[in-house]
Design a protein around this motif. Structure first.
Motif, PDB file in Angstrom:
ATOM      1  N   PRO A  41      25.996 -34.913 -25.090  1.00  0.00           N
ATOM      2  CA  PRO A  41      25.873 -33.972 -26.003  1.00  0.00           C
ATOM      3  C   PRO A  41      26.026 -32.693 -25.356  1.00  0.00           C
ATOM      4  N   GLU A  42      26.635 -31.740 -26.135  1.00  0.00           N
ATOM      5  CA  GLU A  42      27.172 -30.489 -25.355  1.00  0.00           C
ATOM      6  C   GLU A  42      26.156 -29.253 -25.683  1.00  0.00           C
ATOM      7  N   ASN A  43      25.175 -29.379 -26.709  1.00  0.00           N
ATOM      8  CA  ASN A  43      24.121 -28.475 -26.853  1.00  0.00           C
ATOM      9  C   ASN A  43      22.913 -28.740 -25.898  1.00  0.00           C
ATOM     10  N   ILE A  44      23.051 -29.532 -24.886  1.00  0.00           N
ATOM     11  CA  ILE A  44      21.705 -29.450 -24.203  1.00  0.00           C
ATOM     12  C   ILE A  44      22.009 -28.767 -22.774  1.00  0.00           C
ATOM     13  N   LYS A  45      21.037 -27.796 -22.327  1.00  0.00           N
ATOM     14  CA  LYS A  45      21.070 -27.289 -21.265  1.00  0.00           C
ATOM     15  C   LYS A  45      20.111 -27.590 -20.038  1.00  0.00           C
ATOM     16  N   VAL A  46      20.760 -27.687 -19.025  1.00  0.00           N
ATOM     17  CA  VAL A  46      20.128 -28.524 -17.965  1.00  0.00           C
ATOM     18  C   VAL A  46      20.199 -27.727 -16.638  1.00  0.00           C
ATOM     19  N   PRO A  47      19.072 -27.234 -15.969  1.00  0.00           N
ATOM     20  CA  PRO A  47      19.332 -26.551 -14.710  1.00  0.00           C
ATOM     21  C   PRO A  47      20.078 -27.239 -13.694  1.00  0.00           C
ATOM     22  N   PHE A  48      21.122 -26.495 -13.084  1.00  0.00           N
ATOM     23  CA  PHE A  48      21.996 -27.012 -12.050  1.00  0.00           C
ATOM     24  C   PHE A  48      21.763 -26.143 -10.769  1.00  0.00           C
ATOM     25  N   PRO A  49      21.986 -26.698  -9.591  1.00  0.00           N
ATOM     26  CA  PRO A  49      22.062 -25.513  -8.398  1.00  0.00           C
ATOM     27  C   PRO A  49      23.546 -25.475  -8.106  1.00  0.00           C
ATOM     28  N   GLY A  50      24.196 -24.678  -8.948  1.00  0.00           N
ATOM     29  CA  GLY A  50      25.761 -24.436  -8.716  1.00  0.00           C
ATOM     30  C   GLY A  50      25.637 -23.653  -7.467  1.00  0.00           C
ATOM     31  N   PHE A 133      15.506 -31.683  -7.825  1.00  0.00           N
ATOM     32  CA  PHE A 133      15.242 -32.794  -8.261  1.00  0.00           C
ATOM     33  C   PHE A 133      13.826 -32.931  -8.926  1.00  0.00           C
ATOM     34  N   ARG A 134      13.061 -32.275  -8.184  1.00  0.00           N
ATOM     35  CA  ARG A 134      11.553 -32.228  -8.598  1.00  0.00           C
ATOM     36  C   ARG A 134      11.441 -31.697 -10.085  1.00  0.00           C
ATOM     37  N   THR A 135      12.361 -30.592 -10.303  1.00  0.00           N
ATOM     38  CA  THR A 135      12.438 -29.980 -11.679  1.00  0.00           C
ATOM     39  C   THR A 135      13.010 -30.803 -12.651  1.00  0.00           C
ATOM     40  N   LEU A 136      13.780 -31.977 -12.340  1.00  0.00           N
ATOM     41  CA  LEU A 136      14.621 -32.736 -13.401  1.00  0.00           C
ATOM     42  C   LEU A 136      13.262 -33.894 -13.487  1.00  0.00           C
ATOM     43  N   LEU A 140      11.562 -34.710 -17.482  1.00  0.00           N
ATOM     44  CA  LEU A 140      11.418 -36.120 -17.928  1.00  0.00           C
ATOM     45  C   LEU A 140       9.777 -36.203 -18.297  1.00  0.00           C
ATOM     46  N   LYS A 141       8.916 -35.831 -17.316  1.00  0.00           N
ATOM     47  CA  LYS A 141       7.586 -35.954 -17.618  1.00  0.00           C
ATOM     48  C   LYS A 141       6.945 -35.106 -18.876  1.00  0.00           C
ATOM     49  N   LYS A 142       7.619 -33.855 -18.817  1.00  0.00           N
ATOM     50  CA  LYS A 142       7.146 -32.925 -19.915  1.00  0.00           C
ATOM     51  C   LYS A 142       7.627 -33.486 -21.272  1.00  0.00           C
ATOM     52  N   GLU A 143       8.707 -34.188 -21.166  1.00  0.00           N
ATOM     53  CA  GLU A 143       9.240 -34.470 -22.512  1.00  0.00           C
ATOM     54  C   GLU A 143       9.043 -36.115 -22.774  1.00  0.00           C
ATOM     55  N   LYS A 144       7.811 -36.604 -22.203  1.00  0.00           N
ATOM     56  CA  LYS A 144       7.423 -37.714 -22.243  1.00  0.00           C
ATOM     57  C   LYS A 144       8.549 -39.034 -22.060  1.00  0.00           C
ATOM     58  N   TYR A 145       9.526 -38.570 -21.232  1.00  0.00           N
ATOM     59  CA  TYR A 145      10.555 -39.720 -21.098  1.00  0.00           C
ATOM     60  C   TYR A 145      11.210 -40.176 -22.281  1.00  0.00           C
ATOM     61  N   SER A 146      11.414 -39.171 -23.158  1.00  0.00           N
ATOM     62  CA  SER A 146      12.324 -39.218 -24.296  1.00  0.00           C
ATOM     63  C   SER A 146      13.575 -39.439 -24.164  1.00  0.00           C
ATOM     64  N   ALA A 147      14.278 -40.081 -25.355  1.00  0.00           N
ATOM     65  CA  ALA A 147      15.761 -40.229 -25.262  1.00  0.00           C
ATOM     66  C   ALA A 147      16.459 -38.989 -24.934  1.00  0.00           C
ATOM     67  N   GLN A 148      16.043 -37.925 -25.357  1.00  0.00           N
ATOM     68  CA  GLN A 148      16.508 -36.550 -25.207  1.00  0.00           C
ATOM     69  C   GLN A 148      16.641 -36.053 -23.684  1.00  0.00           C
ATOM     70  N   ALA A 149      15.531 -36.445 -23.202  1.00  0.00           N
ATOM     71  CA  ALA A 149      15.129 -35.942 -21.773  1.00  0.00           C
ATOM     72  C   ALA A 149      15.970 -36.699 -20.923  1.00  0.00           C
ATOM     73  N   TRP A 150      16.092 -38.000 -21.175  1.00  0.00           N
ATOM     74  CA  TRP A 150      17.041 -38.979 -20.304  1.00  0.00           C
ATOM     75  C   TRP A 150      18.210 -38.487 -20.563  1.00  0.00           C
ATOM     76  N   GLU A 151      18.835 -37.886 -21.691  1.00  0.00           N
ATOM     77  CA  GLU A 151      20.393 -37.298 -21.905  1.00  0.00           C
ATOM     78  C   GLU A 151      20.448 -36.106 -21.007  1.00  0.00           C
ATOM     79  N   LYS A 152      19.588 -35.386 -20.882  1.00  0.00           N
ATOM     80  CA  LYS A 152      19.523 -34.140 -19.938  1.00  0.00           C
ATOM     81  C   LYS A 152      19.808 -34.485 -18.658  1.00  0.00           C
TER      82      LYS A 152
END
Length: 174
Positions: A41-50, A133-136, A140-152
């Motif tokens: 999904p292109e509309n998902i923003k995920v933190p990344f340590p660039g 990775f703690r943030t990631l 997952l935990k905050k979004e209750k391991y939802s499908a959208q969280a796993w896609e992130k």
């Protein structure tokens, strides 16, 4: 250059010949990751340590390989949470094979690290990647391991694997 230095340099090069094959195995892991969930999904923003990857890209090969091992181990720990993947429709066999490929990458790189004589001088990247990775995991935990969280998470893992491949490619050509 002394005979010892020549032999030591040769052993260093042969110890990590696997780096030259890294791209093939990396392509397998990226392919499996895509197969797990299809289009990203292109509309998902995920933190990344660039910035962290940019600085690691300038380090010595030994430190780069140690960073790659550390990052792969974090990815494996994150993705090896099959008990929390019930909400996502990923094929468990594909997930298992993906993890096996990552384990292979990690173990091969650990063999390279074992041949490096000097300790890493870059401990700050360990803290930064652990924090990321703690943030990631928190996502997952905050979004209750939802499908959208796993896609992130899948998208973040893809970005990690792509950036790791860039690091290996640049270190092999040096």
């Amino acid at each position: 250059m002394t005979t010892f230095e020549i032999l030591w340099n040769r052993s260093q090069c042969s110890a990590c010949k696997w780096l030259g094959r890294y791209r093939t195995v990396s392509a397998d892991s990226l392919s499996l990751l895509k197969e797990m969930g299809g289009q990203y999904p292109e509309n998902i923003k995920v933190p990344f340590p660039g910035p962290l990857y940019s600085s690691i890209g300038l380090d010595e090969v030994e430190d780069q390989v140690k960073f790659l091992v550390l990052t792969l181990d974090h990815i494996i720990n994150l993705m090896d949470a099959t008990e929390h993947m019930k909400s996502v429709q990923w094929d468990p066999v594909t997930v298992e094979y993906f993890l096996k490929v990552l384990h292979r990458q990690s173990s091969e790189l650990k063999e390279c690290v074992a041949h490096y004589n000097k300790p890493s001088h870059k401990k700050s990247y360990e803290i930064k990647i652990k924090r990321h990775f703690r943030t990631l995991r928190k996502i997952l935990k905050k979004e209750k391991y939802s499908a959208q969280a796993w896609e992130k998470i899948r998208r973040a893992v893809r970005t990690h694997l792509q950036r790791m491949e860039i690091i290996v490619t640049s270190s092999v050509t040096v």
